[in-house]
Each structure stands twice: as C-alpha cells, then as structure tokens.
Design a protein around this motif. Structure first.
Motif, PDB file in Angstrom:
ATOM      1  N   ARG A 127      18.427 -22.538  12.820  1.00 42.13           N
ATOM      2  CA  ARG A 127      18.933 -24.257  12.368  1.00 42.13           C
ATOM      3  C   ARG A 127      20.185 -24.212  11.695  1.00 42.13           C
ATOM      4  O   ARG A 127      21.192 -24.887  12.021  1.00 42.13           O
ATOM      5  CB  ARG A 127      17.956 -24.511  11.204  1.00 42.13           C
ATOM      6  CG  ARG A 127      18.393 -26.006  10.673  1.00 42.13           C
ATOM      7  CD  ARG A 127      17.605 -26.292   9.602  1.00 42.13           C
ATOM      8  NE  ARG A 127      17.451 -25.710   8.466  1.00 42.13           N
ATOM      9  CZ  ARG A 127      18.519 -25.528   7.450  1.00 42.13           C
ATOM     10  NH1 ARG A 127      19.408 -26.447   7.575  1.00 42.13           N
ATOM     11  NH2 ARG A 127      18.191 -24.739   6.150  1.00 42.13           N
ATOM     12  N   GLN A 128      20.593 -23.257  10.943  1.00 39.35           N
ATOM     13  CA  GLN A 128      22.082 -23.072  10.055  1.00 39.35           C
ATOM     14  C   GLN A 128      23.186 -22.835  11.614  1.00 39.35           C
ATOM     15  O   GLN A 128      24.286 -23.189  11.506  1.00 39.35           O
ATOM     16  CB  GLN A 128      22.191 -22.132   9.306  1.00 39.35           C
ATOM     17  CG  GLN A 128      21.346 -22.581   8.058  1.00 39.35           C
ATOM     18  CD  GLN A 128      21.382 -21.461   6.903  1.00 39.35           C
ATOM     19  OE1 GLN A 128      21.228 -20.228   7.232  1.00 39.35           O
ATOM     20  NE2 GLN A 128      20.991 -22.013   5.784  1.00 39.35           N
ATOM     21  N   LYS A 129      22.571 -21.799  12.459  1.00 40.96           N
ATOM     22  CA  LYS A 129      23.568 -21.519  13.594  1.00 40.96           C
ATOM     23  C   LYS A 129      23.908 -22.677  14.388  1.00 40.96           C
ATOM     24  O   LYS A 129      24.807 -22.850  14.875  1.00 40.96           O
ATOM     25  CB  LYS A 129      22.853 -20.391  14.349  1.00 40.96           C
ATOM     26  CG  LYS A 129      23.452 -19.843  15.569  1.00 40.96           C
ATOM     27  CD  LYS A 129      22.965 -18.892  16.129  1.00 40.96           C
ATOM     28  CE  LYS A 129      23.695 -18.216  17.582  1.00 40.96           C
ATOM     29  NZ  LYS A 129      22.837 -17.245  18.084  1.00 40.96           N
ATOM     30  N   ASN A 130      23.036 -23.683  14.451  1.00 42.98           N
ATOM     31  CA  ASN A 130      23.181 -25.067  15.203  1.00 42.98           C
ATOM     32  C   ASN A 130      23.645 -26.092  14.290  1.00 42.98           C
ATOM     33  O   ASN A 130      23.766 -27.156  14.779  1.00 42.98           O
ATOM     34  CB  ASN A 130      21.970 -25.232  16.005  1.00 42.98           C
ATOM     35  CG  ASN A 130      21.555 -24.443  17.204  1.00 42.98           C
ATOM     36  OD1 ASN A 130      22.313 -24.512  18.204  1.00 42.98           O
ATOM     37  ND2 ASN A 130      20.829 -23.405  16.975  1.00 42.98           N
ATOM     38  N   ASN A 131      24.156 -25.636  13.202  1.00 36.04           N
ATOM     39  CA  ASN A 131      24.840 -26.518  12.220  1.00 36.04           C
ATOM     40  C   ASN A 131      23.855 -27.892  12.061  1.00 36.04           C
ATOM     41  O   ASN A 131      24.258 -29.158  12.058  1.00 36.04           O
ATOM     42  CB  ASN A 131      26.232 -27.053  12.867  1.00 36.04           C
ATOM     43  CG  ASN A 131      26.922 -26.003  12.763  1.00 36.04           C
ATOM     44  OD1 ASN A 131      27.120 -25.262  11.861  1.00 36.04           O
ATOM     45  ND2 ASN A 131      27.795 -25.623  13.914  1.00 36.04           N
ATOM     46  N   LEU A 132      22.739 -27.678  11.748  1.00 40.65           N
ATOM     47  CA  LEU A 132      21.506 -28.768  11.618  1.00 40.65           C
ATOM     48  C   LEU A 132      20.997 -28.622  10.167  1.00 40.65           C
ATOM     49  O   LEU A 132      21.020 -27.724   9.690  1.00 40.65           O
ATOM     50  CB  LEU A 132      20.299 -28.697  12.512  1.00 40.65           C
ATOM     51  CG  LEU A 132      20.593 -28.983  14.046  1.00 40.65           C
ATOM     52  CD1 LEU A 132      19.411 -28.453  14.849  1.00 40.65           C
ATOM     53  CD2 LEU A 132      20.684 -30.149  14.250  1.00 40.65           C
ATOM     54  N   THR A 133      21.028 -30.004   9.539  1.00 43.26           N
ATOM     55  CA  THR A 133      20.508 -30.022   8.314  1.00 43.26           C
ATOM     56  C   THR A 133      18.774 -29.925   8.509  1.00 43.26           C
ATOM     57  O   THR A 133      18.361 -29.993   9.739  1.00 43.26           O
ATOM     58  CB  THR A 133      20.696 -31.263   7.591  1.00 43.26           C
ATOM     59  OG1 THR A 133      20.323 -32.456   8.452  1.00 43.26           O
ATOM     60  CG2 THR A 133      22.229 -31.491   7.303  1.00 43.26           C
ATOM     61  N   LEU A 134      18.102 -29.700   7.317  1.00 42.28           N
ATOM     62  CA  LEU A 134      16.534 -30.127   7.335  1.00 42.28           C
ATOM     63  C   LEU A 134      16.323 -31.294   8.086  1.00 42.28           C
ATOM     64  O   LEU A 134      15.434 -31.209   9.168  1.00 42.28           O
ATOM     65  CB  LEU A 134      16.053 -29.934   6.314  1.00 42.28           C
ATOM     66  CG  LEU A 134      16.052 -28.476   5.552  1.00 42.28           C
ATOM     67  CD1 LEU A 134      15.688 -28.516   4.007  1.00 42.28           C
ATOM     68  CD2 LEU A 134      14.996 -27.414   6.376  1.00 42.28           C
ATOM     69  N   ARG A 135      16.893 -32.377   7.686  1.00 39.64           N
ATOM     70  CA  ARG A 135      16.315 -33.580   8.192  1.00 39.64           C
ATOM     71  C   ARG A 135      16.804 -33.687   9.671  1.00 39.64           C
ATOM     72  O   ARG A 135      16.313 -34.414  10.527  1.00 39.64           O
ATOM     73  CB  ARG A 135      17.424 -34.892   7.466  1.00 39.64           C
ATOM     74  CG  ARG A 135      17.046 -36.100   8.050  1.00 39.64           C
ATOM     75  CD  ARG A 135      17.634 -37.257   6.971  1.00 39.64           C
ATOM     76  NE  ARG A 135      16.923 -37.314   5.896  1.00 39.64           N
ATOM     77  CZ  ARG A 135      16.981 -38.008   4.952  1.00 39.64           C
ATOM     78  NH1 ARG A 135      18.470 -38.640   4.776  1.00 39.64           N
ATOM     79  NH2 ARG A 135      16.272 -38.074   4.069  1.00 39.64           N
ATOM     80  N   GLY A 136      17.875 -33.279   9.993  1.00 43.39           N
ATOM     81  CA  GLY A 136      18.550 -33.309  11.295  1.00 43.39           C
ATOM     82  C   GLY A 136      17.671 -32.529  12.340  1.00 43.39           C
ATOM     83  O   GLY A 136      17.319 -33.007  13.468  1.00 43.39           O
ATOM     84  N   LEU A 137      17.090 -31.565  11.942  1.00 37.80           N
ATOM     85  CA  LEU A 137      16.248 -30.832  12.674  1.00 37.80           C
ATOM     86  C   LEU A 137      14.784 -31.358  12.740  1.00 37.80           C
ATOM     87  O   LEU A 137      14.299 -31.569  13.729  1.00 37.80           O
ATOM     88  CB  LEU A 137      15.951 -29.236  12.307  1.00 37.80           C
ATOM     89  CG  LEU A 137      15.014 -28.478  13.001  1.00 37.80           C
ATOM     90  CD1 LEU A 137      15.216 -28.095  14.570  1.00 37.80           C
ATOM     91  CD2 LEU A 137      14.935 -26.954  12.398  1.00 37.80           C
ATOM     92  N   GLY A 138      14.368 -31.884  11.791  1.00 35.55           N
ATOM     93  CA  GLY A 138      13.134 -32.774  11.477  1.00 35.55           C
ATOM     94  C   GLY A 138      13.334 -33.878  12.526  1.00 35.55           C
ATOM     95  O   GLY A 138      12.469 -34.173  13.310  1.00 35.55           O
TER      96      GLY A 138
END
Length: 97
Positions: free
Chosen positions: A8-19
């Motif tokens: 998730r972090q490697k793809n620059n996503l927040t928890l909400r963004g991945l969700g």
C-alpha cells in the motif's frame, strides 16, 4: 507478517484510498495490516489481484521464482539472509531480491 501495508505504501495509497479501490473500509484494511484480523480467501485474492502479486506473497511467504514453492521464514530469521529456496535451491524469491 503480511505485505499489505508495505505494498500500500509502495503504491502511495492511504488506507482509505486502498479501501476504495478494493471495496473495503479503511478500518478493515488497518486490521489486516496489523494482524488483528485475517482477510477471507476472496479478500486475499482481491488484494493480490490489485497489487498484481500472488496470494502467498501477499501473505508474507517467500515465493520461489523457479518452482513456485512457498514457505514462511522462522520468526527470528532475517529474510535477506535466506540464500535459497529449501525445495529447489533457487537463490531468487518473488519480490525479495
């Protein structure tokens, strides 16, 4: 430990963004990342598909690029010190080197 947070972090996503991308709440993602809860098989697959990795790799297993065998290193093992697959002696692991 699984690799959800790392990817998730490697793809620059927040928890909400991945969700939002995989139709899960940010709380569910957080619990999965921290090992409080484990995803159901369908959720593992959805996350693996999103990140374009195998489910065993996402679960934190070391996955051999040759034989596709996978194993979980011992808790005290340093991943970088594992030199080869215990099944076929291939020195390369998916995503690890």
């Amino acid at each position: 430990m699984n690799r959800i947070k790392e990817l998730r972090q490697k793809n620059n996503l927040t928890l909400r963004g991945l969700g939002q991308k995989v139709d899960l709440s940010k709380g569910a993602i957080s619990r999965y990342e921290n090992g409080v809860r484990k995803p159901k098989p369908g959720t593992w697959q959805a996350l693996a598909d999103f990140f374009n990795v195998s489910v065993p790799y996402l679960k934190g297993y070391m996955v051999c690029t040759r034989c596709k065998g996978y194993f979980i290193p011992e808790d005290d093992a340093v991943r970088e010190n594992i030199e080869c697959c215990p099944y076929c002696m291939n020195p390369y692991f998916e995503g690890d080197k």
